[in-house]
Design an enzyme around this catalytic site. Structure first.
Site, short mmCIF file in Angstrom:
data_model
loop_
_atom_site.label_atom_id
_atom_site.label_comp_id
_atom_site.label_asym_id
_atom_site.label_seq_id
_atom_site.Cartn_x
_atom_site.Cartn_y
_atom_site.Cartn_z
N GLN A 222 -4.74 -1.69 9.48
CA GLN A 222 -4.57 -2.96 8.78
C GLN A 222 -5.16 -4.09 9.62
OE1 GLN A 222 -3.24 -3.46 5.59
NE2 GLN A 222 -4.02 -5.53 5.91
N LYS B 263 0.85 -1.20 0.00
CA LYS B 263 0.00 0.00 0.00
C LYS B 263 0.88 1.25 0.00
CE LYS B 263 -3.90 -2.34 2.05
NZ LYS B 263 -4.58 -2.79 3.25
N ASP C 253 -11.39 3.23 3.52
CA ASP C 253 -11.90 1.88 3.32
C ASP C 253 -13.42 1.86 3.26
OD1 ASP C 253 -9.88 0.06 2.99
OD2 ASP C 253 -9.49 -0.20 5.13
#
Ligand code: NDP
Length: 301
Positions: free
Chosen positions: A104, A60, A127
């Site tokens: 995460q 990422k 997200d």
């Protein structure tokens, strides 16, 4: 799509779609930097030392660099308390150079993932998984959509797969994939059925659909019997196969497989996403795109 003979199954190459979108994103990021005088910023919190999570975070951060997005890596020890974790998130919520905050997953045992995610300010949630953002999606006023189903929509859009009036089935009803997937397909005017582990005779349900998104987390559990001829299949599953069971898929060796028996569907379905190289590459891409969307909203651009 309509110009293609359905006997030749089209591979919905998510890797290529992501590469195509990445080039456009980089120029949009440049434009944002020129207008706002700063780069969009994504903070990634990694708790503990799960090796797979380390790789995901590294990927990422690399993707951010390539797109011109500033990334802030916040490693925390596995022994961090829930309260300490929330304090870190709250600090990031107030930073002007951070537009998106990602925790995460999975978190080490003992930490409450839902509580951690809910601590992220919804306007800094790339997200799209806070209840604030899921609620907006449900209400038809989405800010950002969860990355994986949003990526699926972009693959379908790229390959000009018409959704309006089509029968779609989503297998799986998680908050991360299945539920938002069904909302996005409905938003695109498909008629959506949701299937799950209690669905009776799953194959008879999926066989009727023109578009099937499979996100059940069950390696290779659906084959030709479950799909109508000429349907479009999106395989969200990702599973690592033990080295001893390396698969030969479409003439290529693979130690990664999805939820469907891909090789059985070639020549049967109209189009299918391969695993790897289908939905996976789009998930990171949508994270970056969502971060830019939040940056623009934050800067009123
Ligand atoms: P979850 O385990 O949270 O949810 C799985 C869903 O599938 C549940 O709703 C479950 O039903 C349903 N299900 C399980 N078994 C069956 C079955 N035999 N028949 C029908 N439905 C079933 O998984 P996620 O949604 O998080 O992920 C799904 C898959 O997608 C996984 O393989 C995951 O690795 C992959 N994934 C891939 C991503 C990518 O970037 N490509 C990103 C995120 C996930 P019930 O609710 O009844 O238990």
């Amino acid at each position: 799509m309509s110009a293609l003979d359905w006997k030749n199954t089209v591979l919905l190459d998510g890797k290529a779609v992501a590469a195509h979108r990445r080039a456009r994103l980089a120029s949009e990021v440049l434009e944002f930097r020129a207008k706002s005088g700063r780069a969009p910023g994504l903070a990634v919190i990694l708790v503990g030392d799960n090796p797979a999570s380390h790789i995901y975070v590294k990927n990422k951060i690399k993707a951010c660099e390539e797109a011109g997005i500033a990334s802030f890596h916040i490693p925390l020890a596995a022994t961090v308390t829930q309260e300490e974790l929330h304090k870190e998130i709250e600090k990031l919520n107030t930073r002007n150079d951070v537009d998106g905050i990602l925790v995460q997953l999975p978190l080490p045992k003992g930490l409450n993932e839902t509580a951690a995610l809910e601590t992220i300010a919804p306007h800094k949630d790339p997200d799209g998984l806070t209840s604030g953002n899921l609620g907006l999606l449900l209400a038809g006023r989405k800010r950002v959509a969860p990355c994986t189903p949003f990526g699926v929509m972009k693959i379908l859009e790229h390959f000009q797969i018409a959704l309006e009036g089509k029968k779609a089935v989503v297998v799986g009803r998680s908050n991360i994939v299945g539920k938002p997937m069904s909302l996005l397909l409905q938003e695109a005017n498909a008629t959506v059925t949701m299937a799950h582990s209690r669905t009776k005779d799953l194959a008879s349900v999926t066989r009727e659909a023109e578009i099937v998104v499979v996100a059940a987390g069950q390696p290779r559990f659906l084959g030709r019997e479950a799909f109508g001829k000429g349907s479009v299949v999106v395989d969200v599953g990702i599973h690592r196969v033990p080295a001893s069971e390396t698969l030969l898929i479409g003439g290529k060796k693979s130690s990664i497989c999805g939820d469907v028996r891909y090789e059985e569907l070639l020549g049967h379905v109209q189009a299918i996403t391969p695993v790897p190289g289908g939905v996976g590459p789009m998930t990171i891409q949508m994270l970056l795109e969502n971060t830019l969307t939040l940056s623009k909203l934050g800067a009123s651009l």
